[in-house]
Design an enzyme around this catalytic site. Sequence first.
Site, PDB file in Angstrom:
ATOM      1  N   PHE A 171       0.879  -1.177   0.000  1.00  0.00           N
ATOM      2  CA  PHE A 171       0.000   0.000   0.000  1.00  0.00           C
ATOM      3  C   PHE A 171       0.909   1.216   0.000  1.00  0.00           C
ATOM      4  O   PHE A 171       1.726   1.380   0.915  1.00  0.00           O
ATOM      5  CB  PHE A 171      -0.840  -0.070   1.282  1.00  0.00           C
ATOM      6  CG  PHE A 171      -1.743   1.087   1.567  1.00  0.00           C
ATOM      7  CD1 PHE A 171      -3.058   1.107   1.104  1.00  0.00           C
ATOM      8  CD2 PHE A 171      -1.301   2.145   2.368  1.00  0.00           C
ATOM      9  CE1 PHE A 171      -3.912   2.166   1.428  1.00  0.00           C
ATOM     10  CE2 PHE A 171      -2.142   3.200   2.689  1.00  0.00           C
ATOM     11  CZ  PHE A 171      -3.456   3.210   2.220  1.00  0.00           C
ATOM     12  N   GLU A 200       0.358   4.017  10.067  1.00  0.00           N
ATOM     13  CA  GLU A 200      -1.108   4.101   9.908  1.00  0.00           C
ATOM     14  C   GLU A 200      -1.697   5.218  10.783  1.00  0.00           C
ATOM     15  O   GLU A 200      -2.771   5.070  11.360  1.00  0.00           O
ATOM     16  CB  GLU A 200      -1.759   2.742  10.141  1.00  0.00           C
ATOM     17  CG  GLU A 200      -1.216   1.731   9.134  1.00  0.00           C
ATOM     18  CD  GLU A 200      -2.076   0.526   8.928  1.00  0.00           C
ATOM     19  OE1 GLU A 200      -3.282   0.600   9.116  1.00  0.00           O
ATOM     20  OE2 GLU A 200      -1.495  -0.510   8.532  1.00  0.00           O
ATOM     21  N   GLY A 226      15.433  -6.417  34.424  1.00  0.00           N
ATOM     22  CA  GLY A 226      16.732  -5.892  34.843  1.00  0.00           C
ATOM     23  C   GLY A 226      17.742  -5.955  33.694  1.00  0.00           C
ATOM     24  O   GLY A 226      17.382  -5.684  32.540  1.00  0.00           O
TER      25      GLY A 226
HETATM   26  C1  LIG Z   1       8.315   0.772   9.378  1.00  0.00           C
HETATM   27  C2  LIG Z   1       7.346   1.653   8.638  1.00  0.00           C
HETATM   28  C3  LIG Z   1       6.461   1.095   7.746  1.00  0.00           C
HETATM   29  C4  LIG Z   1       5.586   1.905   7.022  1.00  0.00           C
HETATM   30  N1  LIG Z   1       4.759   1.341   6.066  1.00  0.00           N
HETATM   31  C5  LIG Z   1       4.048   2.137   5.253  1.00  0.00           C
HETATM   32  C6  LIG Z   1       3.329   1.607   4.129  1.00  0.00           C
HETATM   33  O1  LIG Z   1       3.296   0.389   3.922  1.00  0.00           O
HETATM   34  N2  LIG Z   1       2.690   2.458   3.294  1.00  0.00           N
HETATM   35  C7  LIG Z   1       2.695   3.798   3.494  1.00  0.00           C
HETATM   36  O2  LIG Z   1       2.099   4.522   2.684  1.00  0.00           O
HETATM   37  N3  LIG Z   1       3.356   4.349   4.546  1.00  0.00           N
HETATM   38  C8  LIG Z   1       4.030   3.552   5.417  1.00  0.00           C
HETATM   39  N4  LIG Z   1       4.735   4.096   6.467  1.00  0.00           N
HETATM   40  C9  LIG Z   1       4.724   5.539   6.671  1.00  0.00           C
HETATM   41  C10 LIG Z   1       3.987   5.949   7.928  1.00  0.00           C
HETATM   42  O3  LIG Z   1       2.611   5.784   7.785  1.00  0.00           O
HETATM   43  C11 LIG Z   1       4.405   7.390   8.237  1.00  0.00           C
HETATM   44  O4  LIG Z   1       5.762   7.341   8.671  1.00  0.00           O
HETATM   45  C12 LIG Z   1       3.541   8.035   9.300  1.00  0.00           C
HETATM   46  O5  LIG Z   1       2.233   8.246   8.821  1.00  0.00           O
HETATM   47  C13 LIG Z   1       4.118   9.386   9.759  1.00  0.00           C
HETATM   48  O6  LIG Z   1       4.463  10.173   8.680  1.00  0.00           O
HETATM   49  P1  LIG Z   1       5.925  10.839   8.609  1.00  0.00           P
HETATM   50  O7  LIG Z   1       6.914   9.767   8.882  1.00  0.00           O
HETATM   51  O8  LIG Z   1       6.041  11.577   7.336  1.00  0.00           O
HETATM   52  O9  LIG Z   1       5.964  11.819   9.809  1.00  0.00           O
HETATM   53  P2  LIG Z   1       5.432  13.351   9.777  1.00  0.00           P
HETATM   54  O10 LIG Z   1       4.092  13.396   9.168  1.00  0.00           O
HETATM   55  O11 LIG Z   1       6.510  14.185   9.219  1.00  0.00           O
HETATM   56  O12 LIG Z   1       5.310  13.618  11.331  1.00  0.00           O
HETATM   57  C14 LIG Z   1       6.417  13.939  12.168  1.00  0.00           C
HETATM   58  C15 LIG Z   1       5.892  14.248  13.565  1.00  0.00           C
HETATM   59  O13 LIG Z   1       4.998  15.359  13.483  1.00  0.00           O
HETATM   60  C16 LIG Z   1       3.748  15.014  14.054  1.00  0.00           C
HETATM   61  N5  LIG Z   1       2.645  15.681  13.348  1.00  0.00           N
HETATM   62  C17 LIG Z   1       2.409  15.727  12.011  1.00  0.00           C
HETATM   63  N6  LIG Z   1       1.272  16.371  11.747  1.00  0.00           N
HETATM   64  C18 LIG Z   1       0.763  16.749  12.942  1.00  0.00           C
HETATM   65  C19 LIG Z   1      -0.408  17.456  13.351  1.00  0.00           C
HETATM   66  N7  LIG Z   1      -1.323  17.889  12.466  1.00  0.00           N
HETATM   67  N8  LIG Z   1      -0.615  17.669  14.671  1.00  0.00           N
HETATM   68  C20 LIG Z   1       0.285  17.200  15.580  1.00  0.00           C
HETATM   69  N9  LIG Z   1       1.406  16.539  15.264  1.00  0.00           N
HETATM   70  C21 LIG Z   1       1.637  16.298  13.958  1.00  0.00           C
HETATM   71  C22 LIG Z   1       3.645  13.501  13.892  1.00  0.00           C
HETATM   72  O14 LIG Z   1       2.725  12.932  14.782  1.00  0.00           O
HETATM   73  C23 LIG Z   1       5.080  13.092  14.156  1.00  0.00           C
HETATM   74  O15 LIG Z   1       5.306  12.976  15.530  1.00  0.00           O
HETATM   75  C24 LIG Z   1       5.574   3.291   7.231  1.00  0.00           C
HETATM   76  C25 LIG Z   1       6.464   3.854   8.176  1.00  0.00           C
HETATM   77  C26 LIG Z   1       7.343   3.058   8.868  1.00  0.00           C
HETATM   78  C27 LIG Z   1       8.294   3.700   9.838  1.00  0.00           C
END
Ligand SMILES: Cc1cc2nc3c(=O)[nH]c(=O)nc-3n(C[C@H](O)[C@H](O)[C@H](O)COP(=O)(O)OP(=O)(O)OC[C@H]3O[C@@H](n4cnc5c(N)ncnc54)[C@H](O)[C@@H]3O)c2cc1C
Length: 372
Positions: free
Chosen positions: A113, A354, A330
């Site tokens: 996805f 997600e 521990g």
């Molecule tokens: C191991 C792994 C597997 C994954 N698998 C998939 C996959 O199969 N398909 C896919 O499409 N994606 C996948 N992802 C992506 C994942 O869904 C995103 O990493 C996640 O949604 C967060 O997005 P970002 O990493 O860009 O963080 P950002 O969106 O940049 O967020 C960074 C920080 O800012 C905070 N933040 C952002 N917006 C707000 C807001 N409006 N209010 C408050 N805080 C906010 C977030 O909570 C976070 O703490 C995967 C990620 C990982 C690490």
Amino acid sequence: MIQDVARRIAQERIAPSAESFDRSGEFPLENIRLLGENGLMGIEVPTEYGGAGLDPVSYVLAMVEIAAGDAAHSTIMSVNNSLFCNGILTHGTEAQKQTYVRAIAEGREIGAFALTEPQSGSDATSMRCRAVRQDDGRFVVNGKKSWITSGPVARYIVLFATTDPAQGARGITAFLVDTQREGFHRGKTEPKLGIRASATCEIEFQDYVVQADEVLGEVGQGFRIAMGVLDAGRIGIASQAVGIARAAFEATVAYVKERKAFGQPIGAFQMTQAKIADMKCKLDASLLLTLRAAWLKGQGKRFTNEASIAKLTASEAAMWIAHQAVQIHGGMGYSKEMPVERYFRDAKITEIYEGTSEIQRLVIARNETGLR
Ligand SMILES: Cc1cc2nc3c(=O)[nH]c(=O)nc-3n(C[C@H](O)[C@H](O)[C@H](O)COP(=O)(O)OP(=O)(O)OC[C@H]3O[C@@H](n4cnc5c(N)ncnc54)[C@H](O)[C@@H]3O)c2cc1C
């Protein structure tokens, strides 16, 4: 029955190899095939499309068992079940269901996805991956997607790309991608903190051609499809968190009865007992909230808020429980000789993918207040 099948496979096949998969980061293809042969790769998929034909509650029960055996296996399982099959079952044509869902539900192929991009995760509508419609109805796709679970091995991918950047969320369309075609490229597998056997990578499209009948749902409906799929997906991640938490809890209960300090089992200290009690309360609350969301989904009722409540509660509980498990073990909790170290690393992802915990809080608060 599905819980028994999942528990047997998890305990006999998956748990014994979890440590070695974690160490090597190898994709557990044979085990995933086995899960598929036992109906666990398409639990809610009707039998006519190769699935088990069961309900969301069954999905939760099975996911918890597999995650308790190994979180990485349950990540692969959840993407196949929730993110890949679910969306196609809801929005796909009969031919799309036969082609894409059957192969994944039977465990013959792996699904993925692709929503996230290097510059857009939580803020998915700012995606840049672009699909341009040609005169003959086909689309040409160019762009990158990052963090794609099972990206290194997936045969089929549900892809989200913008077909009309000026329209924002309403300009996003979902497509079905065959990774064996020209124009599809995989990046290097990401080295990760936890769920290491679940392969994750960046993928790139360079003039990849999508046929008109490979659009999922309607053009411009993609964002709505993605959000609906993620609602259901959050039930899967909540279940995964419950499974990791249960494994950490059970390992801890066994340890506190065995390990002695100051002439008594460490489980006899009141401070340890308080931790055990709090771990159990959070574990049970998480499971029940997850079952509530799944039950609502099975009844055809709205479950967006309940899925977010379950995912938020269960993922933070899993992290907290795994943290306590390491502390109670521990020095041994810090060692790769014991599984709690792995549970601690694995639990963290459930607070991120997600929808991060912050995004779940946003969904819940918006539902409760009606304010945006
Ligand atoms: C191991 C792994 C597997 C994954 N698998 C998939 C996959 O199969 N398909 C896919 O499409 N994606 C996948 N992802 C992506 C994942 O869904 C995103 O990493 C996640 O949604 C967060 O997005 P970002 O990493 O860009 O963080 P950002 O969106 O940049 O967020 C960074 C920080 O800012 C905070 N933040 C952002 N917006 C707000 C807001 N409006 N209010 C408050 N805080 C906010 C977030 O909570 C976070 O703490 C995967 C990620 C990982 C690490």
